[in-house]
Write a protein that holds these residues in place. Structure first.
Motif, mmCIF file in Angstrom:
data_model
loop_
_atom_site.group_PDB
_atom_site.id
_atom_site.type_symbol
_atom_site.label_atom_id
_atom_site.label_comp_id
_atom_site.label_asym_id
_atom_site.label_seq_id
_atom_site.Cartn_x
_atom_site.Cartn_y
_atom_site.Cartn_z
ATOM 1 N N ARG A 62 34.237 73.720 38.321
ATOM 2 C CA ARG A 62 35.307 74.714 38.163
ATOM 3 C C ARG A 62 36.240 74.353 37.009
ATOM 4 O O ARG A 62 36.768 75.227 36.333
ATOM 5 C CB ARG A 62 36.087 74.845 39.462
ATOM 6 C CG ARG A 62 35.306 75.548 40.546
ATOM 7 C CD ARG A 62 36.061 75.593 41.848
ATOM 8 N NE ARG A 62 35.328 76.356 42.847
ATOM 9 C CZ ARG A 62 35.542 76.271 44.145
ATOM 10 N NH1 ARG A 62 36.474 75.449 44.614
ATOM 11 N NH2 ARG A 62 34.838 77.003 44.981
ATOM 12 N N GLU A 63 36.437 73.054 36.798
ATOM 13 C CA GLU A 63 37.286 72.605 35.686
ATOM 14 C C GLU A 63 36.543 72.702 34.358
ATOM 15 O O GLU A 63 37.145 72.894 33.315
ATOM 16 C CB GLU A 63 37.712 71.151 35.911
ATOM 17 C CG GLU A 63 38.594 70.957 37.120
ATOM 18 C CD GLU A 63 38.776 69.487 37.497
ATOM 19 O OE1 GLU A 63 38.216 68.603 36.801
ATOM 20 O OE2 GLU A 63 39.473 69.235 38.481
ATOM 21 N N GLY A 64 35.230 72.537 34.411
ATOM 22 C CA GLY A 64 34.400 72.566 33.206
ATOM 23 C C GLY A 64 34.186 71.168 32.657
ATOM 24 O O GLY A 64 35.123 70.385 32.520
ATOM 25 N N MET A 65 32.936 70.867 32.364
ATOM 26 C CA MET A 65 32.583 69.579 31.762
ATOM 27 C C MET A 65 32.763 69.668 30.256
ATOM 28 O O MET A 65 32.502 70.716 29.663
ATOM 29 C CB MET A 65 31.111 69.237 32.052
ATOM 30 C CG MET A 65 30.820 68.879 33.484
ATOM 31 S SD MET A 65 31.437 67.254 33.926
ATOM 32 C CE MET A 65 30.337 66.208 32.995
ATOM 33 N N PRO A 66 33.201 68.587 29.619
ATOM 34 C CA PRO A 66 33.290 68.620 28.156
ATOM 35 C C PRO A 66 31.892 68.737 27.552
ATOM 36 O O PRO A 66 30.921 68.211 28.096
ATOM 37 C CB PRO A 66 33.941 67.285 27.784
ATOM 38 C CG PRO A 66 33.912 66.453 29.008
ATOM 39 C CD PRO A 66 33.645 67.326 30.188
ATOM 40 N N ARG A 67 31.795 69.448 26.453
ATOM 41 C CA ARG A 67 30.510 69.642 25.765
ATOM 42 C C ARG A 67 29.862 68.297 25.433
ATOM 43 O O ARG A 67 28.649 68.144 25.497
ATOM 44 C CB ARG A 67 30.741 70.480 24.509
ATOM 45 C CG ARG A 67 29.652 70.456 23.447
ATOM 46 C CD ARG A 67 28.331 70.971 23.970
ATOM 47 N NE ARG A 67 27.313 70.959 22.944
ATOM 48 C CZ ARG A 67 26.521 69.940 22.672
ATOM 49 N NH1 ARG A 67 26.644 68.791 23.324
ATOM 50 N NH2 ARG A 67 25.578 70.024 21.748
ATOM 51 N N SER A 68 30.667 67.300 25.098
ATOM 52 C CA SER A 68 30.140 65.978 24.738
ATOM 53 C C SER A 68 29.364 65.338 25.891
ATOM 54 O O SER A 68 28.471 64.517 25.661
ATOM 55 C CB SER A 68 31.267 65.055 24.290
ATOM 56 O OG SER A 68 32.223 64.914 25.324
ATOM 57 N N ALA A 69 29.664 65.718 27.134
ATOM 58 C CA ALA A 69 28.956 65.167 28.286
ATOM 59 C C ALA A 69 27.486 65.577 28.277
ATOM 60 O O ALA A 69 26.633 64.827 28.759
ATOM 61 C CB ALA A 69 29.625 65.609 29.586
ATOM 62 N N ALA A 70 27.183 66.737 27.707
ATOM 63 C CA ALA A 70 25.785 67.172 27.629
ATOM 64 C C ALA A 70 24.973 66.209 26.768
ATOM 65 O O ALA A 70 23.823 65.883 27.094
ATOM 66 C CB ALA A 70 25.699 68.592 27.075
#
Length: 142
Positions: A29-37
């Motif tokens: 719901r908060e959203g993962m940072p793109r860098s985590a991908a």
């Protein structure tokens, strides 16, 4: 190369932990940072095309998101499920990322002759793939 520790006869990469279902919901719901991908893809060297497929987006759209921006709820949930699944696979295959990568691309009878990667285009597919890993953990026919 990641370092591993043995946890109840399973190899778990140091610094990695699985997320509980409630934590997945909260973080999604908060959203993962793109860098985590990128960090998750490095666990078993998944390609950009594979990551985009698993996150439910096109490679172009994935690349257009700056690394400091957050992914949407759906992509974040898929990323967290993928991380959990890769941690489980690494533990099952004793930390051998090459074997995990090959296993992800091998059609399995238990998955209706589809590869684990093909199955993970849906949330239900993630669960089915994790079930196969669980059966392998206990020495049952997958």
């Amino acid at each position: 190369m990641a370092q591993y520790k043995i946890v109840s006869d399973r190899y778990i990469p140091y610094g990695l932990k699985s997320f509980s279902d409630f934590t997945i919901i909260k973080i999604s719901r908060e959203g993962m940072p793109r860098s985590a991908a990128d960090e998750v893809s490095e666990l078993v060297k998944l390609t950009d095309n594979e990551m985009a497929y698993l996150l439910g987006m096109t490679p172009r759209n994935l690349h257009r998101i700056p690394s400091d921006k957050r992914l949407g709820t759906d992509a974040s949930e898929r990323l967290l499920l993928l991380k959990n699944l890769l941690i489980h696979a690494l533990a099952t295959f004793e930390g051998k990322d090459t074997i995990v990568r090959n296993w992800l691309k091998t059609p399995l009878y238990e998955l209706n002759d589809q590869t684990p990667l093909q199955m993970m285009d849906t949330i239900t597919g993630f669960g089915l793939v994790d079930d196969v890993l669980g059966r392998l953990d206990y020495g049952l026919p997958a």
